[in-house]
Design a protein around this motif. Structure first.
Motif, PDB file in Angstrom:
ATOM      1  N   ALA A 189       2.436  13.969 -20.498  1.00  0.00           N
ATOM      2  CA  ALA A 189       2.569  13.491 -19.124  1.00  0.00           C
ATOM      3  C   ALA A 189       3.088  12.061 -19.168  1.00  0.00           C
ATOM      4  N   GLY A 190       3.962  11.729 -18.231  1.00  0.00           N
ATOM      5  CA  GLY A 190       4.508  10.374 -18.208  1.00  0.00           C
ATOM      6  C   GLY A 190       5.626  10.151 -19.203  1.00  0.00           C
ATOM      7  N   PHE A 191       6.328  11.213 -19.581  1.00  0.00           N
ATOM      8  CA  PHE A 191       7.472  11.090 -20.492  1.00  0.00           C
ATOM      9  C   PHE A 191       8.758  11.329 -19.711  1.00  0.00           C
ATOM     10  N   GLY A 192       9.833  10.693 -20.184  1.00  0.00           N
ATOM     11  CA  GLY A 192      11.136  10.869 -19.564  1.00  0.00           C
ATOM     12  C   GLY A 192      11.642   9.586 -18.946  1.00  0.00           C
ATOM     13  N   TYR A 193      12.829   9.147 -19.382  1.00  0.00           N
ATOM     14  CA  TYR A 193      13.452   7.929 -18.870  1.00  0.00           C
ATOM     15  C   TYR A 193      14.562   8.294 -17.898  1.00  0.00           C
ATOM     16  N   ASP A 194      14.439   7.825 -16.668  1.00  0.00           N
ATOM     17  CA  ASP A 194      15.447   8.086 -15.655  1.00  0.00           C
ATOM     18  C   ASP A 194      16.522   7.007 -15.739  1.00  0.00           C
ATOM     19  N   LEU A 195      17.353   7.086 -16.780  1.00  0.00           N
ATOM     20  CA  LEU A 195      18.346   6.045 -17.017  1.00  0.00           C
ATOM     21  C   LEU A 195      19.468   6.043 -15.983  1.00  0.00           C
ATOM     22  N   GLN A 196      19.567   7.083 -15.176  1.00  0.00           N
ATOM     23  CA  GLN A 196      20.585   7.123 -14.133  1.00  0.00           C
ATOM     24  C   GLN A 196      20.218   6.246 -12.938  1.00  0.00           C
ATOM     25  N   HIS A 197      18.957   5.818 -12.885  1.00  0.00           N
ATOM     26  CA  HIS A 197      18.503   4.989 -11.767  1.00  0.00           C
ATOM     27  C   HIS A 197      17.854   3.721 -12.330  1.00  0.00           C
ATOM     28  N   PRO A 198      18.637   2.653 -12.527  1.00  0.00           N
ATOM     29  CA  PRO A 198      18.103   1.420 -13.117  1.00  0.00           C
ATOM     30  C   PRO A 198      16.945   0.810 -12.333  1.00  0.00           C
ATOM     31  N   GLY A 199      16.848   1.108 -11.036  1.00  0.00           N
ATOM     32  CA  GLY A 199      15.788   0.538 -10.219  1.00  0.00           C
ATOM     33  C   GLY A 199      14.503   1.319 -10.241  1.00  0.00           C
ATOM     34  N   ALA A 200      14.488   2.461 -10.929  1.00  0.00           N
ATOM     35  CA  ALA A 200      13.266   3.263 -11.000  1.00  0.00           C
ATOM     36  C   ALA A 200      12.220   2.536 -11.837  1.00  0.00           C
ATOM     37  N   PRO A 201      10.929   2.711 -11.534  1.00  0.00           N
ATOM     38  CA  PRO A 201       9.890   2.034 -12.316  1.00  0.00           C
ATOM     39  C   PRO A 201       9.874   2.527 -13.753  1.00  0.00           C
ATOM     40  N   LEU A 202       9.799   1.612 -14.695  1.00  0.00           N
ATOM     41  CA  LEU A 202       9.753   1.975 -16.107  1.00  0.00           C
ATOM     42  C   LEU A 202       8.382   2.522 -16.485  1.00  0.00           C
ATOM     43  N   HIS A 203       7.323   1.895 -15.968  1.00  0.00           N
ATOM     44  CA  HIS A 203       5.951   2.304 -16.260  1.00  0.00           C
ATOM     45  C   HIS A 203       5.225   2.692 -14.973  1.00  0.00           C
ATOM     46  N   TYR A 204       4.133   3.415 -15.111  1.00  0.00           N
ATOM     47  CA  TYR A 204       3.331   3.744 -13.934  1.00  0.00           C
ATOM     48  C   TYR A 204       2.524   2.538 -13.470  1.00  0.00           C
ATOM     49  N   TYR A 205       2.552   1.477 -14.219  1.00  0.00           N
ATOM     50  CA  TYR A 205       1.891   0.223 -13.886  1.00  0.00           C
ATOM     51  C   TYR A 205       2.915  -0.900 -14.005  1.00  0.00           C
ATOM     52  N   GLY A 206       2.623  -2.065 -13.448  1.00  0.00           N
ATOM     53  CA  GLY A 206       3.514  -3.201 -13.603  1.00  0.00           C
ATOM     54  C   GLY A 206       4.758  -3.079 -12.751  1.00  0.00           C
ATOM     55  N   SER A 207       5.698  -4.016 -12.967  1.00  0.00           N
ATOM     56  CA  SER A 207       6.893  -4.109 -12.120  1.00  0.00           C
ATOM     57  C   SER A 207       8.205  -3.963 -12.888  1.00  0.00           C
ATOM     58  N   LEU A 208       8.139  -3.649 -14.183  1.00  0.00           N
ATOM     59  CA  LEU A 208       9.375  -3.471 -14.943  1.00  0.00           C
ATOM     60  C   LEU A 208      10.165  -2.278 -14.415  1.00  0.00           C
ATOM     61  N   ARG A 209      11.490  -2.412 -14.451  1.00  0.00           N
ATOM     62  CA  ARG A 209      12.373  -1.348 -13.981  1.00  0.00           C
ATOM     63  C   ARG A 209      13.091  -0.704 -15.166  1.00  0.00           C
ATOM     64  N   MET A 210      13.725   0.407 -14.883  1.00  0.00           N
ATOM     65  CA  MET A 210      14.341   1.199 -15.943  1.00  0.00           C
ATOM     66  C   MET A 210      15.423   0.437 -16.694  1.00  0.00           C
ATOM     67  N   ASP A 211      16.067  -0.531 -16.059  1.00  0.00           N
ATOM     68  CA  ASP A 211      17.127  -1.264 -16.737  1.00  0.00           C
ATOM     69  C   ASP A 211      16.595  -2.074 -17.921  1.00  0.00           C
ATOM     70  N   ALA A 212      15.270  -2.336 -17.956  1.00  0.00           N
ATOM     71  CA  ALA A 212      14.685  -3.029 -19.109  1.00  0.00           C
ATOM     72  C   ALA A 212      14.773  -2.162 -20.361  1.00  0.00           C
ATOM     73  N   MET A 213      14.592  -0.865 -20.219  1.00  0.00           N
ATOM     74  CA  MET A 213      14.722   0.043 -21.360  1.00  0.00           C
ATOM     75  C   MET A 213      16.181   0.247 -21.728  1.00  0.00           C
ATOM     76  N   MET A 214      17.068   0.196 -20.756  1.00  0.00           N
ATOM     77  CA  MET A 214      18.487   0.399 -21.031  1.00  0.00           C
ATOM     78  C   MET A 214      19.057  -0.721 -21.884  1.00  0.00           C
ATOM     79  N   SER A 215      18.438  -1.905 -21.829  1.00  0.00           N
ATOM     80  CA  SER A 215      18.973  -3.050 -22.560  1.00  0.00           C
ATOM     81  C   SER A 215      18.410  -3.184 -23.971  1.00  0.00           C
ATOM     82  N   GLN A 216      17.378  -2.388 -24.321  1.00  0.00           N
ATOM     83  CA  GLN A 216      16.786  -2.517 -25.656  1.00  0.00           C
ATOM     84  C   GLN A 216      17.655  -1.790 -26.685  1.00  0.00           C
ATOM     85  N   VAL A 217      17.564  -2.238 -27.935  1.00  0.00           N
ATOM     86  CA  VAL A 217      18.410  -1.671 -28.998  1.00  0.00           C
ATOM     87  C   VAL A 217      17.591  -1.166 -30.183  1.00  0.00           C
ATOM     88  N   VAL A 218      16.269  -1.258 -30.101  1.00  0.00           N
ATOM     89  CA  VAL A 218      15.434  -0.878 -31.237  1.00  0.00           C
ATOM     90  C   VAL A 218      15.287   0.638 -31.331  1.00  0.00           C
TER      91      VAL A 218
END
Length: 381
Positions: free
Chosen positions: A326-355
């Motif tokens: 539960a709670g898996f899946g990155y909606d990379l097509q929508h940069p404004g979608a919430p990255l986590h179920y908590y906090g305020s980070l958005r999906m574009d934060a994951m799009m910029s990582q390279v690790v």
């Protein structure tokens, strides 16, 4: 004294300064008017200084102040109430069925590549193996430190639970979990696995209220001590040798030196409120084998460091008969979608990582879900 027409100039031998006595008289009304306008136009040096200060402060305020003002978080909705109810019905139907022994492993064995994720020792029992790679894919160069930590840990076995048939749920941190109200369902699983500082308190309706295993690295360990109250085990994922030193400190309650703390990329907690028997070290072979499998799904071949989410899923395959996520899946097509179920980070934060290669991980998870090896409770795959 020499007198010219309309001009009187004193001779040098006279004790007077030469003066244009009729200069003011000779100025035309137009010239005098221009001089008056110039005096009105140009302000004094003092006023000019004050005005400059006000302009400078105004510019700084316009640039800096908005950054410190609270901004309303965007409201993101990705499911209708009917779709959420369908997910709840699906989850309830899974829990109502009789647990099937060995189900997930049998489905994984039908797949060629993911079959390499099976039969991996879960927790580190000794540090004497031939580790060919440094952390996090091995223990090369960290064997002695790992051996010292293991001396402080009385147990290295898997958590207790029903021996007949175990159901696991791996609770990811994805924003897709928000608003699904799956918390009461999650609490019904035998083993609940979480990662890092994903909170429980305050999010029970969506994420559940208890934890069987929490995978962490030092910088990701929860700083809220309440998060450990309903936690059975904490398992360290070793990313560097210093992580092992931190675990020794957290278990023995002997503080790390200030010099050691400088090498963490963010502040770490000094201790965790659990007994040594509730602490484990994840076997690095899980990270290594997971990375090897992900290589086959990646567009570019490189050393693959799995996320803790996919690592937790592979851990579940070693422990449980039925595995749900539960709670898996990155909606990379929508940069404004919430990255986590908590906090305020958005999906574009994951799009910029390279690790991590989240695209390769998504392909693997979809293959496992399609085969029925894992059940996706939030429907994002």
């Amino acid at each position: 004294m020499v007198t010219l027409k309309h001009l009187i100039v004193m001779d040098n031998d006279e004790d007077h300064v030469p003066l244009l006595t009729e200069a003011g008289i000779l100025e035309s009304p137009t010239t005098q008017h221009c001089r008056a306008e110039s005096r009105d136009f140009f302000i004094s040096r003092r006023n000019n200084y004050i005005l400059s200060i006000f302009l400078l402060l105004g510019c700084y305020s316009a640039i800096l102040v908005p950054a410190y003002l609270p901004t309303p978080e965007p409201i993101w909705t990705n499911e209708s109430s009917a779709e959420n109810q369908a997910l709840l019905n699906f989850s309830a139907s899974l829990l109502a069925q009789t647990c099937q022994v060995g189900w997930s492993v049998e489905q994984v064995r039908t797949l060629t590549t993911p079959a390499g994720l099976l039969e991996i020792p879960v927790f580190l029992e000794n540090a004497t193996d031939d580790w060919a790679l440094p952390p996090p894919l091995g223990l090369q160069g960290s064997e002695e430190v790992a051996a010292e930590v293991l001396k402080a840990l009385p147990y290295t076995d898997i958590p207790t639970g029903p021996e007949s048939c175990r159901r696991c749920v791996v609770v990811g941190s994805g924003g897709i979990l928000r608003g699904k109200n799956l918390g009461p369902h999650i609490d019904q699983y035998n083993i609940i696995i979480r990662v890092n500082n994903a909170p429980v308190f305050g999010f029970e309706s969506d994420a559940g209220s208890r934890t069987t295993i929490r995978l962490i690295y030092p910088e990701g360990a929860p700083s809220n001590m309440q998060e450990y109250e309903r936690t059975d085990l904490v398992a360290l994922v070793v990313f560097k040798t210093l992580d092992l030193a931190w675990l020794t400190s957290a278990v023995t309650k002997e503080p790390l030196s200030w010099w050691s703390k400088l090498w963490f990329w963010k502040d770490v907690v000094d201790s965790i409120p659990l007994q040594p028997e509730n602490v484990r070290i994840l076997n690095p072979e899980i990270m290594y084998r997971t990375g090897q499998v992900l290589q086959t799904y990646a567009e570019q071949q490189r050393k693959m460091v799995p996320t803790l989410g996919i690592t937790a899923m592979v851990l579940a395959l070693q422990l449980c008969d039925e595995v749900s996520i539960a709670g898996f899946g990155y909606d990379l097509q929508h940069p404004g979608a919430p990255l986590h179920y908590y906090g305020s980070l958005r999906m574009d934060a994951m799009m910029s990582q390279v690790v991590h290669d989240v695209s390769a991980e998504t392909i693997l998870l979809r293959e496992l879900a399609k085969a029925g090896a894992v059940r996706d409770l939030t429907g994002a795959l």
